[in-house]
Design a protein around this motif. Structure first.
Motif, PDB file in Angstrom:
ATOM      1  N   VAL A   1       0.843  -1.204   0.000  1.00 29.71           N
ATOM      2  CA  VAL A   1       0.000   0.000   0.000  1.00 29.71           C
ATOM      3  C   VAL A   1       0.875   1.250   0.000  1.00 29.71           C
ATOM      4  O   VAL A   1       0.588   2.224  -0.708  1.00 29.71           O
ATOM      5  CB  VAL A   1      -0.980  -0.013   1.199  1.00 29.71           C
ATOM      6  CG1 VAL A   1      -1.649   1.332   1.386  1.00 29.71           C
ATOM      7  CG2 VAL A   1      -2.012  -1.114   1.014  1.00 29.71           C
ATOM      8  N   ARG A   2       1.940   1.206   0.765  1.00 33.24           N
ATOM      9  CA  ARG A   2       2.855   2.349   0.792  1.00 33.24           C
ATOM     10  C   ARG A   2       3.463   2.577  -0.598  1.00 33.24           C
ATOM     11  O   ARG A   2       3.533   3.715  -1.084  1.00 33.24           O
ATOM     12  CB  ARG A   2       3.950   2.125   1.824  1.00 33.24           C
ATOM     13  CG  ARG A   2       4.804   3.359   2.064  1.00 33.24           C
ATOM     14  CD  ARG A   2       5.792   3.185   3.174  1.00 33.24           C
ATOM     15  NE  ARG A   2       6.685   2.078   2.846  1.00 33.24           N
ATOM     16  CZ  ARG A   2       7.281   1.316   3.729  1.00 33.24           C
ATOM     17  NH1 ARG A   2       7.108   1.525   5.012  1.00 33.24           N
ATOM     18  NH2 ARG A   2       8.072   0.339   3.357  1.00 33.24           N
TER      19      ARG A   2
ATOM     20  N   ARG B   1       0.708   3.972  -2.931  1.00 37.97           N
ATOM     21  CA  ARG B   1       0.442   5.372  -2.598  1.00 37.97           C
ATOM     22  C   ARG B   1       1.541   6.268  -3.172  1.00 37.97           C
ATOM     23  O   ARG B   1       1.256   7.305  -3.784  1.00 37.97           O
ATOM     24  CB  ARG B   1       0.352   5.551  -1.083  1.00 37.97           C
ATOM     25  CG  ARG B   1      -0.051   6.962  -0.675  1.00 37.97           C
ATOM     26  CD  ARG B   1      -0.187   7.116   0.833  1.00 37.97           C
ATOM     27  NE  ARG B   1      -1.225   6.234   1.341  1.00 37.97           N
ATOM     28  CZ  ARG B   1      -1.038   5.350   2.326  1.00 37.97           C
ATOM     29  NH1 ARG B   1       0.142   5.244   2.916  1.00 37.97           N
ATOM     30  NH2 ARG B   1      -2.019   4.591   2.739  1.00 37.97           N
TER      31      ARG B   1
ATOM     32  N   HIS C   1       1.073   9.210  -6.031  1.00 45.05           N
ATOM     33  CA  HIS C   1       1.504  10.589  -5.815  1.00 45.05           C
ATOM     34  C   HIS C   1       2.547  10.988  -6.860  1.00 45.05           C
ATOM     35  O   HIS C   1       2.503  12.109  -7.389  1.00 45.05           O
ATOM     36  CB  HIS C   1       2.083  10.760  -4.405  1.00 45.05           C
ATOM     37  CG  HIS C   1       1.046  10.819  -3.345  1.00 45.05           C
ATOM     38  ND1 HIS C   1       0.112  11.827  -3.261  1.00 45.05           N
ATOM     39  CD2 HIS C   1       0.764   9.980  -2.318  1.00 45.05           C
ATOM     40  CE1 HIS C   1      -0.685  11.621  -2.247  1.00 45.05           C
ATOM     41  NE2 HIS C   1      -0.322  10.495  -1.644  1.00 45.05           N
TER      42      HIS C   1
END
Length: 178
Positions: free
Chosen positions: A165-166, A169, A173
């Protein structure tokens, strides 16, 4: 010298490297995998799997196969079939996910861009991370269910989810989607 030649002839591998497969056997395994449809990039992993299975067989106390070359070819053939089965499962899962996405979300330009960005981000994740993300967020399985299905500890599932997930994300971005 005669002892080494005898070991190689009997199929006990390359005694100089401690390798259970000699060079000719390795070439044969690669050929069987390639003819079985395994992509070039996955051939080294397939050869390692054959080596591992031979070492596991020996370590478990079973006697070595009479003809290591033939045994290795059969194992390589089975690995190629396993590769295709896994590929088909992955394709079917992708189709089901696409169908779910279309049914649940109205099509809009923003939604399409986000869906495409997430799909591309998933493609960039390592297989083990992609697997837990898909099972958790698309198949809606709980962490405990994922751990049981994959035969790994819950903490490992949580760790893989967190890392994946990191990474997703950060990618969203970076691509200025979110």
């Amino acid at each position: 010298m005669a002892v080494l030649r005898g070991r190689i002839r009997r199929g006990q591998g390359d005694a100089g490297r401690g390798d259970p497969l000699d060079a000719a056997q390795e070439r044969r395994v690669r050929a069987v995998l390639a003819l079985g449809g395994v992509p070039q990039a996955d051939l080294p992993d397939g050869v390692q799997q054959v080596r591992l299975r031979l070492l596991e067989r020996t370590a478990s106390g079973r006697e070595a196969p009479r003809d290591v070359s033939a045994w290795a070819a059969v194992v390589a053939s089975n690995l190629a079939m396993d590769w295709h089965r896994a590929r088909r499962r992955q394709d079917r899962l992708g189709e089901r996910l696409a169908a779910l996405r279309q049914a649940e979300h109205p099509s809009g330009e923003e939604t399409s861009v986000l869906s495409l960005a997430v799909a591309q981000g998933l493609d960039k994740l390592p297989d083990i991370q992609r697997q837990v993300v898909v099972l958790r967020f698309f198949a809606d399985l709980p962490v405990r269910g994922i751990a049981e299905e994959l035969g790994i500890p819950e903490g490992t599932v949580k760790s893989r989810l967190h890392t994946a997930v990191r990474a997703l994300r950060a990618r969203l971005h970076e691509d200025e989607v979110v």
